[in-house]
Design a protein around this motif. Structure first.
Motif, PDB file in Angstrom:
ATOM      1  N   ILE A 109       6.095  -0.927 -33.631  1.00 16.51           N
ATOM      2  CA  ILE A 109       7.550  -0.925 -33.815  1.00 16.51           C
ATOM      3  C   ILE A 109       8.185  -2.314 -33.871  1.00 16.51           C
ATOM      4  N   ILE A 110       7.453  -3.342 -33.455  1.00 22.03           N
ATOM      5  CA  ILE A 110       8.104  -4.635 -33.244  1.00 22.03           C
ATOM      6  C   ILE A 110       8.655  -5.247 -34.527  1.00 22.03           C
ATOM      7  N   ASP A 111       8.133  -4.847 -35.656  1.00 13.21           N
ATOM      8  CA  ASP A 111       8.663  -5.353 -36.927  1.00 13.21           C
ATOM      9  C   ASP A 111       9.728  -4.433 -37.517  1.00 13.21           C
ATOM     10  N   LYS A 112      10.092  -3.383 -36.782  1.00 16.00           N
ATOM     11  CA  LYS A 112      10.992  -2.367 -37.341  1.00 16.00           C
ATOM     12  C   LYS A 112      12.286  -2.181 -36.554  1.00 16.00           C
ATOM     13  N   VAL A 113      12.351  -2.710 -35.332  1.00 15.51           N
ATOM     14  CA  VAL A 113      13.549  -2.514 -34.510  1.00 15.51           C
ATOM     15  C   VAL A 113      14.195  -3.854 -34.194  1.00 15.51           C
ATOM     16  N   SER A 114      15.513  -3.853 -34.094  1.00 17.44           N
ATOM     17  CA  SER A 114      16.214  -5.098 -33.787  1.00 17.44           C
ATOM     18  C   SER A 114      16.342  -5.317 -32.286  1.00 17.44           C
ATOM     19  N   LEU A 115      16.479  -4.213 -31.532  1.00 12.30           N
ATOM     20  CA  LEU A 115      16.707  -4.347 -30.094  1.00 12.30           C
ATOM     21  C   LEU A 115      15.917  -3.282 -29.344  1.00 12.30           C
ATOM     22  N   ILE A 116      15.211  -3.708 -28.301  1.00 12.13           N
ATOM     23  CA  ILE A 116      14.482  -2.799 -27.415  1.00 12.13           C
ATOM     24  C   ILE A 116      15.232  -2.742 -26.088  1.00 12.13           C
ATOM     25  N   HIS A 117      15.657  -1.535 -25.700  1.00  9.01           N
ATOM     26  CA  HIS A 117      16.527  -1.368 -24.535  1.00  9.01           C
ATOM     27  C   HIS A 117      15.769  -1.210 -23.222  1.00  9.01           C
ATOM     28  N   SER A 118      14.444  -1.081 -23.256  1.00  2.00           N
ATOM     29  CA  SER A 118      13.728  -0.564 -22.089  1.00  2.00           C
ATOM     30  C   SER A 118      12.632  -1.488 -21.553  1.00  2.00           C
ATOM     31  N   LEU A 119      12.858  -2.784 -21.586  1.00  2.00           N
ATOM     32  CA  LEU A 119      11.910  -3.698 -20.953  1.00  2.00           C
ATOM     33  C   LEU A 119      12.019  -3.548 -19.435  1.00  2.00           C
ATOM     34  N   ASP A 120      10.908  -3.211 -18.784  1.00  2.00           N
ATOM     35  CA  ASP A 120      11.001  -2.929 -17.345  1.00  2.00           C
ATOM     36  C   ASP A 120       9.783  -3.364 -16.530  1.00  2.00           C
ATOM     37  N   ARG A 121       8.841  -4.080 -17.153  1.00  2.00           N
ATOM     38  CA  ARG A 121       7.649  -4.466 -16.378  1.00  2.00           C
ATOM     39  C   ARG A 121       6.953  -5.647 -17.058  1.00  2.00           C
ATOM     40  N   HIS A 122       6.150  -6.347 -16.271  1.00  2.00           N
ATOM     41  CA  HIS A 122       5.507  -7.566 -16.752  1.00  2.00           C
ATOM     42  C   HIS A 122       4.509  -7.295 -17.876  1.00  2.00           C
ATOM     43  N   SER A 123       3.762  -6.200 -17.782  1.00  2.00           N
ATOM     44  CA  SER A 123       2.761  -5.916 -18.818  1.00  2.00           C
ATOM     45  C   SER A 123       3.425  -5.693 -20.174  1.00  2.00           C
ATOM     46  N   LEU A 124       4.573  -5.044 -20.176  1.00  2.00           N
ATOM     47  CA  LEU A 124       5.300  -4.825 -21.427  1.00  2.00           C
ATOM     48  C   LEU A 124       5.873  -6.137 -21.948  1.00  2.00           C
ATOM     49  N   LEU A 125       6.383  -6.969 -21.057  1.00  2.00           N
ATOM     50  CA  LEU A 125       6.881  -8.285 -21.450  1.00  2.00           C
ATOM     51  C   LEU A 125       5.788  -9.096 -22.130  1.00  2.00           C
ATOM     52  N   GLU A 126       4.604  -9.100 -21.553  1.00  2.00           N
ATOM     53  CA  GLU A 126       3.490  -9.873 -22.114  1.00  2.00           C
ATOM     54  C   GLU A 126       3.099  -9.373 -23.492  1.00  2.00           C
ATOM     55  N   GLU A 127       3.069  -8.065 -23.661  1.00  2.00           N
ATOM     56  CA  GLU A 127       2.694  -7.506 -24.958  1.00  2.00           C
ATOM     57  C   GLU A 127       3.769  -7.780 -26.006  1.00  2.00           C
ATOM     58  N   LEU A 128       5.022  -7.615 -25.636  1.00  2.00           N
ATOM     59  CA  LEU A 128       6.114  -7.915 -26.560  1.00  2.00           C
ATOM     60  C   LEU A 128       6.079  -9.379 -26.975  1.00  2.00           C
ATOM     61  N   SER A 129       5.843 -10.250 -26.019  1.00  2.00           N
ATOM     62  CA  SER A 129       5.806 -11.687 -26.305  1.00  2.00           C
ATOM     63  C   SER A 129       4.669 -12.025 -27.256  1.00  2.00           C
ATOM     64  N   LYS A 130       3.508 -11.458 -26.984  1.00  2.00           N
ATOM     65  CA  LYS A 130       2.336 -11.727 -27.829  1.00  2.00           C
ATOM     66  C   LYS A 130       2.570 -11.251 -29.259  1.00  2.00           C
ATOM     67  N   ARG A 131       3.073 -10.037 -29.404  1.00  2.00           N
ATOM     68  CA  ARG A 131       3.292  -9.481 -30.754  1.00  2.00           C
ATOM     69  C   ARG A 131       4.410 -10.227 -31.480  1.00  2.00           C
ATOM     70  N   ALA A 132       5.448 -10.606 -30.747  1.00  2.00           N
ATOM     71  CA  ALA A 132       6.539 -11.368 -31.369  1.00  2.00           C
ATOM     72  C   ALA A 132       6.043 -12.721 -31.842  1.00  2.00           C
ATOM     73  N   GLU A 133       5.240 -13.372 -31.025  1.00  2.00           N
ATOM     74  CA  GLU A 133       4.704 -14.681 -31.408  1.00  2.00           C
ATOM     75  C   GLU A 133       3.837 -14.575 -32.660  1.00  2.00           C
ATOM     76  N   ASN A 134       3.030 -13.531 -32.727  1.00  2.00           N
ATOM     77  CA  ASN A 134       2.181 -13.328 -33.912  1.00  2.00           C
ATOM     78  C   ASN A 134       3.000 -13.143 -35.178  1.00  2.00           C
ATOM     79  N   MET A 135       4.195 -12.560 -35.018  1.00  2.00           N
ATOM     80  CA  MET A 135       5.074 -12.317 -36.164  1.00  2.00           C
ATOM     81  C   MET A 135       5.979 -13.500 -36.469  1.00  2.00           C
ATOM     82  N   GLY A 136       6.023 -14.449 -35.555  1.00  2.00           N
ATOM     83  CA  GLY A 136       6.928 -15.585 -35.731  1.00  2.00           C
ATOM     84  C   GLY A 136       8.380 -15.209 -35.526  1.00  2.00           C
TER      85      GLY A 136
END
Length: 226
Positions: A88-115
């Protein structure tokens, strides 16, 4: 009928803004579209609804594919599993439900890969309910501090799903708590957090009165989910 339902929701949002001394443009009316077919969403888009929020990745992907000819602003508002972020990271503008470190790490990694820098809201469990996600209020500042240091993630504010209460005056304190937590973060860290995502079909007017900038309205707009 689609346009009438949307107009009714808009009118109620406007009246709530007026009661609170706020401008209508300060509040985004998001169509919480879980369980609503792509065909119906297309009709609501034609009525003027531009922002839709989805809860389930698989369902969202099917709708995204069916509606990708439309310039819809998609948000993800449900509990997000880390292993689904890549879809979903290339398809949504805003994610409302960040709530834990593991999700933060995955979001960060995928965002970085996409630039890209992924915009998020931190979900806070204001009611202390075990069945709901969200950072506990006492852990919010330390979690926010970690998010603040991540160059691939931009926190725009907070989100909550308070306990359901028939009496809206009983739910008001939960919205006030989220606003207070946001204000404390802004003051302590010297940042601006413009968004409070709070309020659904039965309580969104109360949420607006307490400072909501995004209300996630489903049943009132869409009625039956087909």
């Amino acid at each position: 009928m689609s346009c009438e339902r949307l107009t009714y929701a808009e009118e109620r949002a406007l009246r709530a803004c007026e009661r609170a001394g706020r401008k209508r443009e300060e509040v985004l009316l998001l169509g919480a579209s879980k369980g609503v077919s792509a065909d119906r969403l297309r009709k609501f888009f034609q009525c003027g609804l531009r922002v839709f929020g989805e809860n389930r990745v698989q369902e969202f992907l099917k709708k995204w594919e069916a509606l990708k000819d439309l310039p819809i602003d998609w948000h993800f508002i449900g509990r997000l599993q880390s292993n689904k972020v890549k879809y979903i990271i290339d398809k949504v503008s805003l994610i409302h439900s960040l709530d834990r470190h593991s999700l933060l790490e995955e979001l960060s990694k995928r965002a970085e890969n996409m630039g890209k820098v992924q915009e998020v809201l931190i979900e806070v469990n204001v009611g202390g309910e075990e069945t709901k996600g969200g950072v506990e209020p006492r852990n919010l500042k330390s979690f926010f501090e970690v998010c603040l240091k991540d160059k691939n993630i931009k926190v725009l504010g907070l989100m909550c799903i308070p306990p359901y209460r028939e009496d809206l005056e009983e739910v008001r304190p939960y919205f006030a708590t989220l606003r207070k937590l946001r204000d404390e973060l802004e003051e302590e860290f010297g940042v601006r957090l413009p968004h409070l995502s709070m309020g659904m079909s039965h309580d969104f007017e109360t949420a607006i009165e307490e400072g909501a900038t995004i209300v996630r309205v489903g049943t009132l707009i869409f009625g039956s989910r087909v």
